[in-house]
Design a protein around this motif. Structure first.
Motif, PDB file in Angstrom:
ATOM      1  N   PRO B  54       0.818  -1.226   0.000  1.00 29.07           N
ATOM      2  CA  PRO B  54       0.000   0.000   0.000  1.00 29.07           C
ATOM      3  C   PRO B  54       0.851   1.276   0.000  1.00 29.07           C
ATOM      4  O   PRO B  54       0.303   2.365  -0.120  1.00 29.07           O
ATOM      5  N   ALA B  55       2.156   1.148   0.101  1.00 28.16           N
ATOM      6  CA  ALA B  55       3.021   2.336   0.029  1.00 28.16           C
ATOM      7  C   ALA B  55       3.425   2.637  -1.413  1.00 28.16           C
ATOM      8  O   ALA B  55       4.158   3.584  -1.675  1.00 28.16           O
ATOM      9  N   MET B  56       2.952   1.843  -2.358  1.00 29.55           N
ATOM     10  CA  MET B  56       3.291   2.062  -3.765  1.00 29.55           C
ATOM     11  C   MET B  56       2.897   3.471  -4.206  1.00 29.55           C
ATOM     12  O   MET B  56       1.776   3.919  -3.987  1.00 29.55           O
ATOM     13  N   MET B  57       3.804   4.164  -4.868  1.00 28.36           N
ATOM     14  CA  MET B  57       3.564   5.551  -5.236  1.00 28.36           C
ATOM     15  C   MET B  57       2.381   5.752  -6.189  1.00 28.36           C
ATOM     16  O   MET B  57       1.692   6.764  -6.118  1.00 28.36           O
ATOM     17  N   ILE B  59      -0.422   4.422  -6.218  1.00 27.23           N
ATOM     18  CA  ILE B  59      -1.645   4.471  -5.404  1.00 27.23           C
ATOM     19  C   ILE B  59      -1.687   5.709  -4.510  1.00 27.23           C
ATOM     20  O   ILE B  59      -2.730   6.295  -4.287  1.00 27.23           O
ATOM     21  N   ASN B  60      -0.540   6.094  -3.992  1.00 32.65           N
ATOM     22  CA  ASN B  60      -0.511   7.222  -3.063  1.00 32.65           C
ATOM     23  C   ASN B  60      -0.555   8.563  -3.772  1.00 32.65           C
ATOM     24  O   ASN B  60      -1.200   9.494  -3.303  1.00 32.65           O
ATOM     25  N   TYR B  61       0.170   8.668  -4.891  1.00 32.87           N
ATOM     26  CA  TYR B  61       0.291   9.976  -5.538  1.00 32.87           C
ATOM     27  C   TYR B  61      -0.301  10.015  -6.941  1.00 32.87           C
ATOM     28  O   TYR B  61      -0.128  10.997  -7.650  1.00 32.87           O
ATOM     29  N   GLU B 142       8.100   2.072  -3.596  1.00 35.07           N
ATOM     30  CA  GLU B 142       7.412   2.105  -2.303  1.00 35.07           C
ATOM     31  C   GLU B 142       8.085   3.139  -1.424  1.00 35.07           C
ATOM     32  O   GLU B 142       9.090   2.866  -0.774  1.00 35.07           O
ATOM     33  N   ILE B 143       7.532   4.342  -1.435  1.00 34.94           N
ATOM     34  CA  ILE B 143       8.126   5.418  -0.650  1.00 34.94           C
ATOM     35  C   ILE B 143       7.049   6.455  -0.361  1.00 34.94           C
ATOM     36  O   ILE B 143       6.154   6.670  -1.175  1.00 34.94           O
ATOM     37  N   LEU B 144       7.139   7.079   0.817  1.00 33.38           N
ATOM     38  CA  LEU B 144       6.092   8.013   1.228  1.00 33.38           C
ATOM     39  C   LEU B 144       6.476   9.463   0.988  1.00 33.38           C
ATOM     40  O   LEU B 144       5.917  10.366   1.597  1.00 33.38           O
ATOM     41  N   LYS B 145       7.428   9.706   0.123  1.00 32.13           N
ATOM     42  CA  LYS B 145       7.778  11.082  -0.227  1.00 32.13           C
ATOM     43  C   LYS B 145       6.992  11.498  -1.462  1.00 32.13           C
ATOM     44  O   LYS B 145       6.960  10.758  -2.440  1.00 32.13           O
ATOM     45  N   ALA B 146       6.427  12.696  -1.418  1.00 29.69           N
ATOM     46  CA  ALA B 146       5.666  13.182  -2.575  1.00 29.69           C
ATOM     47  C   ALA B 146       6.634  13.758  -3.599  1.00 29.69           C
ATOM     48  O   ALA B 146       6.768  14.965  -3.744  1.00 29.69           O
ATOM     49  N   ARG B 147       7.303  12.869  -4.297  1.00 31.47           N
ATOM     50  CA  ARG B 147       8.225  13.297  -5.354  1.00 31.47           C
ATOM     51  C   ARG B 147       8.183  12.255  -6.473  1.00 31.47           C
ATOM     52  O   ARG B 147       7.619  11.174  -6.308  1.00 31.47           O
TER      53      ARG B 147
END
Ligand SMILES: Cc1ncc(COP(=O)(O)O)c(C=O)c1O
Ligand SMILES: Cc1ncc(COP(=O)(O)O)c(C=O)c1O
Lengths: 353, 353
Positions: B54-57, B59-61, B142-147
């Motif tokens: 669920p940390a896949m970018m 999906i997150n961004y 898989e990273i929680l940075k918005a970049r």
């Protein structure tokens, strides 16, 4: 809540003095599935891959939203969340706008508290250190129809966080690109909003800026946000920040800044700020400070801003003279339990594990 | 290309007379991974889940974009793609706007051709039947940075398709919601654009409409698109469609309609269409037809439209009198190899397997 403990804990390899933010994940994560019109039982499982095909709707149609919040550890090892009820309310506001099911307060709060409690050892203690927590909801149905998904996952993952971005930054006022439309999803933490900002931000970086101050897409006259932060401007001794709208995220840090500024007897005006007013103040020397606020970095002070191919410097203020840093220090002290909490913002995470 | 055949083929269970569109997936899919600044070798693998946290970018961004195209089978069993080079060009336009790596023509075309060739048996033959093909690119880091992500996957999945949505529809002209901003990502097939439209569309459906005619977010005066289709208006004997812009997707069907209309000696004007002009034509009886076009349904004729709480009916034309249906029939004949292809739009998929 079902708890399925990892039999391969990585915590012993974690060095709080030396870790990489954002991709060092704590040992477990929360997951909960939505199907047949309702949420199932939340589970805590080992952090790691789940099975999703490339036909998953979240990936194809961007039906996904998230939150960003932190847990802080004090000198006694007690752990606190900061205004988590705001993040709970906001994830549901985002979910509704994206036609996704809302999560229950119990799922959200218990999931986060249980995870944080289990993963206390991953929370570094010290100035600017914390655990960054990422709750998210995304569509999991595997179907190629562009319609509302019937299956979702709520998940919470977390990573230890350092303070970053502490140097003052140079920002570019957007004159072409924009991040939100009237009647759009700018107020939601919708996944797609972030990807849309990457390319314009990269271009601004190539011009020597650190981030973009977004302006309204119709006239590029009104300031909206800065990067993924809410924006503040100080002219003389008055602080201005744009009102929340469908185009501006209702930031928890923004709201805390406003309340703290008022409690510090500062004059705060929540009203639209035009580029003209900023330029006018810059010209007549009354533009004292500009800064962005958000959970990730708390405050980013601007050292300069670019507009119409010109770069303008902002005054360098001492920590005492800077409203931005005065409020920031007050806020971080409350977050880290270094002072009283007159607003009742801290929520202690009880030890149950 | 690495080909890893499924040892559990599902094709024998496929009934071309009775299948569900969108979630009946052909046996294989194409995948290709981007890492360390370059694409790896494309693979054909069994369709199914891959491992993503669920940390896949993506999906997150929302760093994800896609294409939609079709393969048609003629009476001899030959299979054709329709203008696939347009989809190739467009996926890279979308990718660039979302700061994602472009795919190579070889990856894209060979991947699709090989998959379609292998999965011929899944392509139903008959009017309106086809194989719907979904190429997509999404961020996998898989990273929680918005970049910007450093890892991506290109994938192609496919599902047999029937014609749907053939009944004339009732549309609502957007007066509050919008799908794209000036300086935004409306021209891209960005994942996030679709989720953003779900909630407004649901509201329109609750009011008795089938889809939304999107208008510009600043004034709600200019027509942009209809649902996920480009829009056409016929006043007297002139066809109007808005010019492609940063807010309007450059549809393959739209472009084909324009060229076909011209070849049929129809008068086509590519220019902004205001709601005022449509209303004026409606009032004076010169508004003959309105319709949407896209790969999925080719053409959706509007039977009525809603504006400012009033519903207006459009004339019911015979198939011969309708420009929309005349062009549609010409187009589908070309797509299904029922007539000559003067534009060179069909691309035969050679048999290699
Ligand atoms: C677009 C945007 N604006 C503002 C913020 C700041 O909100 P908060 O203070 O709740 O972190 C965020 C999130 O960090 C954001 O993504
Ligand atoms: C927003 C949007 N507009 C228009 C279209 C039509 O484009 P095309 O004719 O290439 O399918 C699509 C895709 O189907 C779309 O997603």
């Amino acid at each position: 809540m079902i708890i399925q403990k990892s039999d391969n804990l990585r915590i012993s390899t974690f060095d709080p003095e030396n870790f990489s933010f954002g991709n060092t994940f704590v040992d477990h994560m929360v997951i909960c599935e939505f199907e047949n019109g309702k949420w199932g039982e939340p589970k805590i499982v080992p952090y790691g891959p789940l099975g999703f095909s490339p036909a998953m709707m979240g990936i194809n149609y961007g039906q996904a939203c998230f939150e960003g919040m932190k847990a802080y550890k004090d000198k006694d090892g007690d752990v606190f969340l900061f205004r988590p009820e705001k993040n709970f309310a906001r994830i549901n506001k985002s979910a509704s706008r994206l036609a996704m099911p809302e999560v229950t307060e119990e799922m959200f709060m218990d999931g986060i508290k249980t995870l944080v409690d289990m993963e206390r050892a991953w929370i570094p203690h010290g100035e600017g250190l914390s655990l960054y927590i990422r709750p998210l909801i995304f569509a999991t149905e595997e179907i190629l129809k562009a319609r509302i998904s019937e299956k979702y996952m709520f998940a919470v993952v977390a990573t230890p966080a350092k303070s970053y971005y502490t140097e003052p930054v140079s920002v570019k006022i957007a004159e072409y690109y924009s991040r939100s439309a009237n009647g759009g999803v700018g107020f939601a933490k919708a996944a797609g909003n972030y990807a849309a900002a990457f390319h314009p931000t990269r271009l601004a970086m190539e011009e020597g800026y650190d981030q973009i101050v977004w302006t309204d897409d119709s006239t590029h006259q009104y300031l909206e946000e800065s990067g993924t932060m809410n924006v503040f401007v100080r002219i003389n001794d008055t602080i201005y920040t744009p009102p929340i709208s469908e185009k501006i995220l209702d930031g928890v840090t923004r709201d805390s800044f406003i309340q703290l500024a008022q409690s510090l007897q500062m004059n705060v005006q929540v009203e639209p700020i035009s580029v003209d007013v900023v330029m006018e103040a810059q010209k007549n020397g009354t533009l004292r400070e500009m800064w962005g606020v958000g959970t990730a970095v708390v405050t980013t002070v601007f050292k300069s801003f670019g507009f119409q191919n010109e770069k303008y410097d902002l005054p360098e203020l001492s920590d005492e003279d800077s409203y931005a840093l005065t409020i920031k220090n007050k806020l971080t002290s409350i977050q880290s339990n270094l002072c009283e909490d007159p607003f009742g913002w801290r929520l202690k995470v009880e030890k149950n594990n």
